[in-house]
Design a protein around this motif. Structure first.
Motif, PDB file in Angstrom:
ATOM      1  N   LEU A 190      -7.926 -10.574   5.389  1.00 16.91           N
ATOM      2  CA  LEU A 190      -7.929 -10.626   3.932  1.00 16.91           C
ATOM      3  C   LEU A 190      -8.940 -11.656   3.459  1.00 16.91           C
ATOM      4  O   LEU A 190      -9.046 -12.750   4.022  1.00 16.91           O
ATOM      5  N   ASP A 191      -9.683 -11.306   2.390  1.00 22.57           N
ATOM      6  CA  ASP A 191     -10.658 -12.245   1.844  1.00 22.57           C
ATOM      7  C   ASP A 191      -9.965 -13.507   1.340  1.00 22.57           C
ATOM      8  O   ASP A 191     -10.421 -14.611   1.574  1.00 22.57           O
ATOM      9  N   ARG A 223      -3.476 -11.291  -5.705  1.00 23.54           N
ATOM     10  CA  ARG A 223      -4.538 -10.342  -6.055  1.00 23.54           C
ATOM     11  C   ARG A 223      -5.216  -9.798  -4.803  1.00 23.54           C
ATOM     12  O   ARG A 223      -5.514  -8.595  -4.703  1.00 23.54           O
ATOM     13  N   GLY A 224      -5.475 -10.691  -3.841  1.00 23.91           N
ATOM     14  CA  GLY A 224      -6.120 -10.248  -2.617  1.00 23.91           C
ATOM     15  C   GLY A 224      -5.264  -9.259  -1.842  1.00 23.91           C
ATOM     16  O   GLY A 224      -5.772  -8.277  -1.284  1.00 23.91           O
ATOM     17  N   LEU A 241      -2.966  -7.206  -3.113  1.00 23.08           N
ATOM     18  CA  LEU A 241      -2.962  -5.930  -3.824  1.00 23.08           C
ATOM     19  C   LEU A 241      -4.286  -5.195  -3.675  1.00 23.08           C
ATOM     20  O   LEU A 241      -4.310  -3.964  -3.501  1.00 23.08           O
ATOM     21  N   ARG A 242      -5.390  -5.946  -3.755  1.00 21.80           N
ATOM     22  CA  ARG A 242      -6.695  -5.292  -3.571  1.00 21.80           C
ATOM     23  C   ARG A 242      -6.789  -4.645  -2.196  1.00 21.80           C
ATOM     24  O   ARG A 242      -7.278  -3.530  -2.051  1.00 21.80           O
ATOM     25  N   ARG A 243      -6.313  -5.379  -1.174  1.00 23.73           N
ATOM     26  CA  ARG A 243      -6.370  -4.835   0.176  1.00 23.73           C
ATOM     27  C   ARG A 243      -5.467  -3.610   0.310  1.00 23.73           C
ATOM     28  O   ARG A 243      -5.818  -2.645   0.986  1.00 23.73           O
ATOM     29  N   VAL A 291      -4.863  -1.375  -1.899  1.00 22.15           N
ATOM     30  CA  VAL A 291      -5.511  -0.207  -2.504  1.00 22.15           C
ATOM     31  C   VAL A 291      -6.778   0.167  -1.733  1.00 22.15           C
ATOM     32  O   VAL A 291      -6.972   1.337  -1.365  1.00 22.15           O
ATOM     33  N   ARG A 292      -7.644  -0.811  -1.470  1.00 23.69           N
ATOM     34  CA  ARG A 292      -8.900  -0.510  -0.781  1.00 23.69           C
ATOM     35  C   ARG A 292      -8.665   0.009   0.623  1.00 23.69           C
ATOM     36  O   ARG A 292      -9.382   0.894   1.095  1.00 23.69           O
ATOM     37  N   ALA A 327      -8.038   3.700   0.403  1.00 27.02           N
ATOM     38  CA  ALA A 327      -8.880   4.411  -0.565  1.00 27.02           C
ATOM     39  C   ALA A 327      -9.116   5.858  -0.165  1.00 27.02           C
ATOM     40  O   ALA A 327      -9.223   6.743  -1.027  1.00 27.02           O
ATOM     41  N   ASN A 378      -0.166   1.781  -4.790  1.00 25.02           N
ATOM     42  CA  ASN A 378      -0.997   2.990  -4.707  1.00 25.02           C
ATOM     43  C   ASN A 378      -0.373   4.137  -5.490  1.00 25.02           C
ATOM     44  O   ASN A 378      -1.086   4.952  -6.085  1.00 25.02           O
ATOM     45  N   ARG A 390       3.053  -7.112  -7.728  1.00 28.60           N
ATOM     46  CA  ARG A 390       2.325  -8.385  -7.687  1.00 28.60           C
ATOM     47  C   ARG A 390       3.243  -9.527  -7.261  1.00 28.60           C
ATOM     48  O   ARG A 390       2.831 -10.422  -6.513  1.00 28.60           O
TER      49      ARG A 390
END
Length: 608
Positions: free
Chosen positions: A46-47, A52-53, A55-57, A59-60, A63, A178, A350
């Motif tokens: 994870l970045d 937020r990170g 949740l972004r991961r 979804v991405r 994808a 998702n 979240r």
């Protein structure tokens, strides 16, 4: 390096530097998840381990499923919006004009529309299920990897009782983000297509519907808020009831011994009643919400129907357009409601992502190390100033007994065991293994050579054979059976129903305390490490069995470094040397026979 440590290393200790780990973090930094693989694909780190990170991961990382699922959702909702329009066209061009060819054409178009509608819904549903389950699985793998990271976590940063919830319900809620994306994409498409079709039929009617849906949806959301609060209360009450039941089951033997079954049952009944009352209150709110929402939507549809009927009677719109507008109005209530629900779903996801991020970002208890390798063969152990006072030297291949005489010494020894297990580094002093500073050795490499068998070793749910390591691929069956015999664990298999195939309950509670200790000791001996540390391994075993175990363990561990923290005369007699620790430092040392003959305090500790 730990503050206060001596930096002098043994000669030749830095001659080898194999196994250096990349990007070695400091002791206080969160460990990176290296080497994780899901479905044959490496899992990127994870970045940023924040909500937020995460949740972004979520979804991405999915994808390839979320994007086509969202496209299918938009197609499905656009087709749903087209259904009332096609019904209106059928009324105007077929039924009103008594045209059979037009009726057949519109019916054929309806069949095609529903084929596309259902196909897109099924395809999108399958893809989004894969996305939600895949993201949840990835988060569970990440949490499990962090929890099982050999560097551990700093005390107090991760609460054991919350890990199960984080690895299950929180991971699943994060995966559901998702589904929220999928729902939002479909609802947005429905609103755009539906609004365009309404305005095309009648600008006035379209504006009334679109502007009126906003306050109706807001009122529905406001009415739903008490339900959310009541639902949270209900879940909390149910969780307390479940926790109470779990605590009672865990301490069932103690409760029976104290005769407190009636008190425990009363407490559980009270917790269950609280959960029941909360569920009833939530059900009342659900019923009230359903009634009010139904009344609101019915009133709004009545207003639209009245306005549309006026327009149809004056000839401004056709009967078919009136039917289409009414159908679109009822249809558009759904997307507005779903968009409002998406916000709540993302908020829950979240919150769960934040809890997962807290686990992933938990600072490591010890650094990765890996700079120095340990020499082959038996290893000597040197302890200098641990806890401020404890100094101890154990020669390679020596068997040493440690007798603790007071609470201060017990704390010092517990600190030593924690550091030897690479669960923490000493705040003061140094520990050297085979001439190498122990905190310079990677925890995994250190544990392959040095094993600390804690007094409260946990057994796993499974068969007795699985807990002992019998039949496990990669383990020497003969060596495991020698360890089982040395610990007298084979006698456990003879007395428990089912023998080696007996299934142990959680934490091995279906066994007695002495049986659990023998199984745990057999496991430790079967590891066959160069250095073995045993902490009170036979406190629950009877004297005859303890003497037999002491003799066999001494023979099995001959020539290998072994420390045994105990007050058992049988175990101490099987050591080469006994060290008595008092006031946090070594007070006396010698063989068991020597100390028993000359040291009255020692005799009081071990022979009383």
């Amino acid at each position: 390096m730990t503050a206060g440590r001596t930096t002098t290393r043994g000669a030749g200790a830095d001659a080898e530097r194999p196994g250096v780990l990349p990007d070695d973090p400091s002791p206080g930094s969160p460990p990176a998840a290296h080497g994780l693989v899901i479905d044959g694909r490496p899992l990127p780190a994870l970045d940023a381990p924040d909500a937020r990170g995460v949740l972004r991961r979520a979804v991405r990382g999915q994808a390839r499923f979320v994007v086509p699922a969202s496209v299918f959702a938009m197609v499905h909702q656009a087709c749903e919006a087209a259904v009332p329009v096609l019904i209106g066209i059928t009324v105007d061009r077929a039924i009103a004009q008594h045209s059979l060819p037009s009726l057949l054409v519109t019916l054929g178009a309806m069949v095609v529309l529903f084929l596309v509608l259902t196909s897109s819904m099924r395809a999108g549903g399958r893809l989004v299920r894969r996305a939600t389950q895949g993201a949840g699985h990835e988060m569970r793998v990440r949490v499990a990897s962090r929890v099982l990271d050999p560097r551990g976590t700093e005390p107090g940063t991760v609460k054991t009782g919350e890990l199960l919830s984080t690895a299950t319900s929180d991971a699943q809620r994060v995966g559901m983000v998702n589904a929220a994306v999928w729902t939002a994409a479909g609802a947005a498409a429905a609103l755009v297509v539906g609004a365009a079709l309404l305005v095309q039929a009648s600008v006035l009617l379209g504006l009334v519907v679109i502007l009126g849906l906003v306050p109706v949806s807001l009122l529905t959301t406001l009415i739903s808020r008490p339900l959310v609060r009541r639902s949270a209360v209900e879940q909390a009450a149910a969780a307390r009831a479940a926790g109470t039941a779990t605590d009672f089951l865990a301490g069932l033997r103690v409760l029976k011994g104290l005769g407190a079954e009636a008190v425990a049952a009363a407490r559980y009944a009270a917790a269950s009643a609280t959960s029941r009352d909360a569920a009833i209150r939530a059900a009342v709110v659900i019923a009230l919400r359903t009634a009010v929402v139904t009344a609101l939507t019915g009133l709004f549809l009545a207003v639209v129907a009245f306005l549309g009927a006026r327009l149809a009677l004056t000839g401004q719109i056709s009967v078919g357009e009136f039917i289409s507008a009414l159908g679109l109005t009822q249809f558009l209530l759904g997307p507005f409601t779903r968009i409002a629900a998406v916000g709540a779903q993302i908020a829950r996801a979240r919150a769960s992502a934040g809890r997962i991020a807290d686990v992933l970002a938990a600072p490591a208890a010890v650094p990765a190390g890996g700079v120095f390798s340990l020499p082959p063969g038996p290893l000597a152990l040197e302890v200098h100033g641990v806890g401020g006072r404890l100094d101890l030297v154990v020669l390679a291949g020596e068997r040493v007994g440690i007798v603790v005489s007071d609470a201060e010494s017990r704390a010092a020894v517990e600190t030593l065991l924690t550091c030897l297990a690479r669960e923490a580094d000493p705040e003061r002093g140094t520990i050297r293994l085979g001439g190498v500073d122990l905190d310079d050795v990677d925890p995994v490499a250190a544990r392959e050579r040095l094993l600390v068998a804690h007094h409260d070793a946990v057994l796993f749910t499974g068969t007795l054979a699985e807990n002992l390591g019998l039949g496990v691929p990669g383990l020497d069956e003969a060596a495991v059976r020698r360890a089982v015999r040395a610990a007298d664990a084979d006698q456990v298999a003879e007395v428990v129903p089912g023998g080696y195939d007996a299934v142990l309950t959680e934490r091995g509670r279906s066994l007695s305390g002495g049986q659990r200790q023998r199984v745990a000791l057999a496991r430790a001996l079967a590891a066959d490490t160069d250095v073995l540390v045993l902490a009170d391994p036979t406190t629950g075993v009877d004297g005859v069995t303890e003497a037999l175990i002491a003799e066999r363990v001494a023979a099995l561990r001959a020539g290998r470094t072994t420390l045994t923290v105990t007050r058992s005369p049988a175990l101490l007699a099987g050591t080469d040397r006994v060290v008595v620790i008092s006031g946090g430092r070594v007070r006396a040392e010698g063989t068991h026979a020597e100390l028993a003959g000359i040291d009255a305090a020692y005799r009081e500790l071990v022979l009383r």
